[in-house]
Design a protein around this motif. Structure first.
Motif, mmCIF file in Angstrom:
data_model
loop_
_atom_site.group_PDB
_atom_site.id
_atom_site.type_symbol
_atom_site.label_atom_id
_atom_site.label_comp_id
_atom_site.label_asym_id
_atom_site.label_seq_id
_atom_site.Cartn_x
_atom_site.Cartn_y
_atom_site.Cartn_z
ATOM 1 N N TYR A 34 0.807 -1.370 -0.109
ATOM 2 C CA TYR A 34 -0.025 0.070 -0.079
ATOM 3 C C TYR A 34 0.688 1.187 0.005
ATOM 4 O O TYR A 34 0.532 2.362 -0.493
ATOM 5 C CB TYR A 34 -0.991 0.081 1.248
ATOM 6 N N TRP A 39 -4.262 6.131 -1.788
ATOM 7 C CA TRP A 39 -5.426 5.601 -1.427
ATOM 8 C C TRP A 39 -6.197 6.192 -0.495
ATOM 9 O O TRP A 39 -5.695 6.208 0.687
ATOM 10 C CB TRP A 39 -5.222 3.909 -1.310
ATOM 11 N N HIS A 43 -11.881 4.872 -3.439
ATOM 12 C CA HIS A 43 -11.690 4.783 -4.726
ATOM 13 C C HIS A 43 -10.441 3.742 -5.008
ATOM 14 O O HIS A 43 -10.066 3.243 -4.090
ATOM 15 C CB HIS A 43 -11.476 6.254 -5.316
ATOM 16 N N GLU A 44 -10.326 3.657 -6.617
ATOM 17 C CA GLU A 44 -9.285 2.695 -6.731
ATOM 18 C C GLU A 44 -7.833 3.294 -6.441
ATOM 19 O O GLU A 44 -7.579 4.517 -6.683
ATOM 20 C CB GLU A 44 -9.262 2.528 -8.358
ATOM 21 N N ALA A 46 -4.206 4.194 -6.775
ATOM 22 C CA ALA A 46 -3.206 4.642 -7.800
ATOM 23 C C ALA A 46 -1.820 4.564 -7.447
ATOM 24 O O ALA A 46 -1.441 4.921 -6.438
ATOM 25 C CB ALA A 46 -3.673 6.017 -8.086
ATOM 26 N N ARG C 141 -12.051 -4.404 4.656
ATOM 27 C CA ARG C 141 -12.307 -5.195 3.492
ATOM 28 C C ARG C 141 -13.001 -6.477 3.880
ATOM 29 O O ARG C 141 -14.061 -6.877 3.144
ATOM 30 C CB ARG C 141 -10.975 -5.740 2.871
#
Lengths: 295, 363, 285
Positions: A34, A39, A43-44, A46, C141
């Motif tokens: 990460y 991030w 959202h996605e 990048a 998650r």
């Protein structure tokens, strides 16, 4: 053949190893991953390469946090350990009931959760009506702004810190003192040593391994300081670190970047940097100790 | 009928061979003692029978069934450990009944069997105590009781008395012998104490260096050892060993000259396997040497080094010409240190060993 | 009895006077904040601090009404339940999971043992800061934010607990296990009937240390429990702290006092165990 024979062993290990893998190994690896992404958790992600690390190293807040931490560690670790050692020596000079009594009383702050200690002290430190200022007032001192004067705040934190940790380290050192065989003191006395010389030439060398443990442990926990400064200042992701960031520390900075500004990539990078520093310091202490033992 | 058969069993840890080619038959109801110095493999052999050590090669059969790979709990053996290995958190009764509890036996059956074993061992009053509250001898009895409850085909004892003090050890030894008589079951017992072995065993198995040295009834081993190791290990005080050279072979007797001296010794021996000039070791037990004040033919002067007076017997240590140390066990007589006396070897009791330590029998 | 406890008066020296004065002064510093917290709760809130500096308790009834108010008018009672459940589940989980693993590491050999143990022990050196954010992301998650499993599960694989129990279980005699095997115990039964009961002291110590750590855990609940229904005691106290909350000192201290009660009771009961447990971590590290 050997593996099937070890099946019962592995079955008993499975719960621990699964949890360890899922909540320790995986987070460490994924966190490293990460740290190269931008991030916000929604959202996605990048990929940004080393940008997160760059931002942290260049940010004003992290520099303040690092400076604060450095000052804090340099004071609180030696002070806390010395106080604890003094307490241990003091308690060791009592016998029976009183030894146990004072040990217990000095230990009580340790039993308090950190969040409690911080909250109590927050009010003791309060301006005007805080009991500490009240008592100082009796002796004619001016009102001290313990938690809002940036020149004092760090020392206010250290006060709480020593109050909380002294009993913990004292108990460990006290056990170390008790393990020193009596005949060393008797021999020293026969050699004509006085009380101070006894401490210098018998107690300190004999208690060295325990002392190293206490110092190492204090170092590691001081580097991760969070609960107390967090609660002595704003206590929320929107407001922390206090006036002029005088009580801003790296873990707080990391938490703020992660949850306050939703920069989880940056927070992960921050965590990784912190880990590097802490592991490096721990390894250095261990290596230093080895070298001294062998040399 | 043979209840336990061990054929060509061996055991190695990596390259180290701790048991070599062990063959042994144990008959049903026999009391067998494995004896030897520490590290000789006796405990390992016992643990292989119990199933606590794997067998590297060979076979172990119990009642005709190969049990090499059988789970220890299903072999029908029970073991009494040196440290007793009682579960400290369970009472005496729970300790003894644990095996039944694990096999889900009904409560009534457990109590019955535990009570029965407790009666045999006089433990009835201790059933509710914890092991921590028992004396060494009582713990030992509970450990035996735990084995009895299992109703095993074979009882295994691993140095069970070595943690007890001397007096209690003798008492428990007698109790064990009685117990064996009463239960009539097969028992295998490991000890390093040859007195314990002599007193308990129907069949004694002397081991050294992972090899069985000799198997037999205790007195047979005492009187007729196969080699120097057995001769030296069995019996206290130890057998005297004298280096010598065969000087002459006559009908029924052999003449030998002790090394380092001119003294000769004549003793009964058929002469088979011996030749003139051959180097041998002569063995004679301390009680087969007589002491007297007068010299004579076939006697050696003995300069006394020190004397152990035990009351019913006296143990005299000294040197004979040629420098060999000799121990003499005499009954009743009193001797002062630093005196010269004369020793007379009983010619019928001298054993001969060759250079490899093997016994050279009379023929 | 009480006479024996008094210091012998015949030996008053400057040194002993200094020793006692110092010891008592430090005792006051150590105990005062807690004493003061207690006094604030049991004081009439109407009295200004300048007249009543809360150096001793003054009003029993206001203390009781403070406690009632905190329990009924704030989310404190619910947070208390959450904290208790979080703590109990964590203790039970840590004891079970780490004792099972410690049993294997301490008493048996199997392929990969040394490496596995070394990896777990290395983790003792890794700071919490390294895993906090990624563990949060993983829990998020999994959809476990604001759930009990999200709170509890990540804290169960305690390397410290494993280390402590492994050290302890190494002292279980091999013969004890062999005896149980001959008695017909399965692998699990060896653990359950022999190893666990024999490790009682170590388990109690670990339970106490886990209790103190979990009850006082601030940062993990702060991250995982974001909804008021899943707040723990520590979070409610921290909310009272924030500048916007306008909570008065007597309410804050009442919440504090209630949060301090379980650890204090534990300390009074298990004092020796706690102290010895912590002391032994020092000598082993």
């Amino acid at each position: 053949m050997r593996l099937t024979k070890s099946l019962p062993n592995f079955m008993m290990l499975t719960p621990f190893m699964l949890l360890f893998g899922a909540f320790f190994l995986y987070p460490i690896l994924s966190g490293f991953g990460y740290s190269f992404f931008d991030w916000d958790g929604i959202h996605e992600p990048a990929f940004v390469g080393l940008k997160n690390y760059e931002m942290i190293l260049n940010a004003r807040s992290s520099r303040i946090a690092a400076t604060n931490l450095l000052t804090y560690v340099m004071i609180t670790v030696p002070l806390g350990v010395s106080v604890a050692f003094g307490l241990a020596l003091l308690v060791d000079h009592f016998q029976g009931f009183w030894a146990r009594f004072f040990r217990s009383v000095y230990f009580v702050p340790v039993v308090m959760p950190l969040f409690l200690a911080a909250t109590i002290w927050r009010w003791i430190y309060a301006p005007n009506f805080g009991v500490l200022n009240l008592i100082l007032g009796w002796f004619g001192f001016e009102n001290v702004r313990f938690l809002t004067d940036p020149d004092v705040m760090l020392y206010s934190l250290i006060g709480v810190d020593v109050w909380v940790s002294a009993g913990f380290n004292m108990v460990i050192l006290l056990a170390g003192l008790k393990d020193i065989p009596r005949h060393y003191y008797e021999a020293a006395r026969l050699d004509g040593a006085n009380k101070l010389q006894e401490i210098r030439y018998v107690t300190l060398p004999m208690i060295r391994p325990v002392m190293i443990f206490v110092v190492t442990y204090s170092f590691i926990s001081a580097l991760q300081v969070f609960d107390i400064p967090w609660l002595l200042t704003g206590s929320s992701f929107l407001d922390y670190g206090g006036r002029r960031d005088a009580l801003l520390f790296p873990v707080m900075d990391m938490m703020g970047r992660g949850f306050g500004r939703l920069g989880f990539g940056q927070a992960a990078a921050y965590g990784f940097l912190l880990t590097l520093v802490i592991v490096a310091i721990t390894a250095t202490i261990f290596a230093f100790q080895r070298k001294k033992e062998n040399g | 009928m043979s209840s336990l058969e061990i054929t060509n069993a061996h055991k190695n840890y990596g390259a180290v061979e701790v048991l070599k080619d062990i063959c042994l038959d144990v008959s049903s109801g026999e009391f067998v003692v494995f004896v030897g110095p520490s590290g000789c493999g006796k405990s390992t052999l016992l643990r292989m029978i119990a199933g606590l050590e794997e067998i590297s090669g060979g076979e172990i059969r119990l009642d005709g069934q190969v049990i090499n790979d059988t789970d220890p709990a299903r072999r029908g053996v029970a073991m009494v450990f040196q440290s007793y290995a009682l579960y400290p958190h369970m009472t005496v009764a729970e300790n003894m009944g644990f095996t039944l509890k694990l096999s889900r036996a009904p409560k009534r059956e457990i109590t019955e069997k535990v009570d029965q074993a407790a009666r045999i061992l006089q433990l009835e009053k201790l059933l509710d105590r914890k092991p921590g509250q028992l004396s060494g001898g009582q713990k030992q009895r509970v450990a035996i009781g735990r084995a009895i409850v299992r109703e095993p085909k074979v009882f295994l004892f691993d140095e069970p008395l070595s943690n007890l003090d001397a007096e209690l050890r003798i008492q428990m030894r007698a109790e064990l012998a009685l117990l064996h008589k009463r239960l009539g079951s097969t028992m295998i017992y490991v000890t390093h104490d040859q007195v314990e072995a002599m007193t308990l065993a129907d069949k004694m198995v002397v081991m050294n260096g992972g090899v069985i040295q000799q198997v037999g009834r205790p007195l047979d081993l005492y009187d007729d050892p196969d080699n120097m190791f057995v001769a030296g290990f069995v019996g206290t005080p130890r057998m005297n060993f004298l280096e010598a050279e065969v000087a002459g072979l006559n009908a029924g007797t052999v003449e030998a000259r002790l090394s380092g001296s001119d003294s000769g010794l004549r003793f009964a021996h058929g002469g088979a396997g011996l030749s003139v000039g051959q180097k041998v070791t002569l063995g004679i037990r301390p009680e087969h040497i007589a002491l007297s004040d007068h010299g004579g033919s076939a006697t050696f002067p003995l300069s006394i080094g020190f004397v152990e007076e035990l009351g019913e017997s006296t143990c005299v240590h000294g040197e004979i010409p040629g420098g060999a140390r000799v121990t003499v066990l005499s009954h009743g007589a009193r001797f002062a240190d630093d005196r010269q006396v004369h020793t007379c070897f009983d010619p019928a009791k001298v054993l001969v060993f060759d250079q490899q330590g093997r016994r050279v029998r009379s023929g | 009895m009480s006479i024996a406890l008094l210091p012998r008066m015949s030996r008053i020296t400057p040194w002993s006077v200094a020793k006692w004065t110092l010891a008592i002064c430090i005792a006051i510093v150590a105990a005062f904040p807690i004493w003061w917290m207690f006094n604030v709760v049991f004081a009439d809130p109407g009295q200004p601090v300048s007249l009543n500096p809360r150096l001793y308790p003054t009003s029993f009834s206001s203390g009781i009404s403070n406690i009632q108010r905190v329990l009924t008018e704030t989310g404190y009672l619910r947070a208390y339940y959450v904290s208790v459940a979080y703590t109990i589940l964590t203790i039970a989980g840590v004891l079970l999971v780490s004792s099972m693993a410690a049993f294997e590491f301490a008493l048996f050999d199997f392929p990969g043992k040394r490496i596995l143990f070394a990896v777990v022990m290395l983790s003792l050196m890794v700071p919490m800061a390294a895993t906090l954010i990624p563990t949060y992301l993983l829990v998020a998650r999994l959809g476990w934010l604001n759930t009990m499993q999200g709170l509890v599960l990540p804290g169960l694989a305690s390397a410290f607990g494993l280390f402590m129990l492994t050290q302890f279980m190494k002292s279980i005699p091999r013969e004890m296990l062999e005896a149980a095997r001959l008695d017909g115990a399965s692998h699990f039964q060896l653990y359950w009937h022999v190893a666990l009961p024999l490790s009682r002291t170590a388990l109690v110590t670990l339970a106490i240390l886990t209790f103190m750590k979990t009850w006082g855990n601030f940062i993990w609940p702060l991250v995982v429990s974001q909804k008021p229904e899943m707040f723990t005691v520590s979070q409610v106290v921290s909310l009272f702290n924030s500048p916007l909350s306008h909570t008065t000192v007597d309410v804050v201290m009442t919440a504090n006092l209630l949060a301090a009660v379980p650890p204090l009771i534990f300390f009074l009961i298990f004092q020796r165990r706690i102290v010895e447990g912590i002391a032994s971590t020092g000598s082993k590290g």
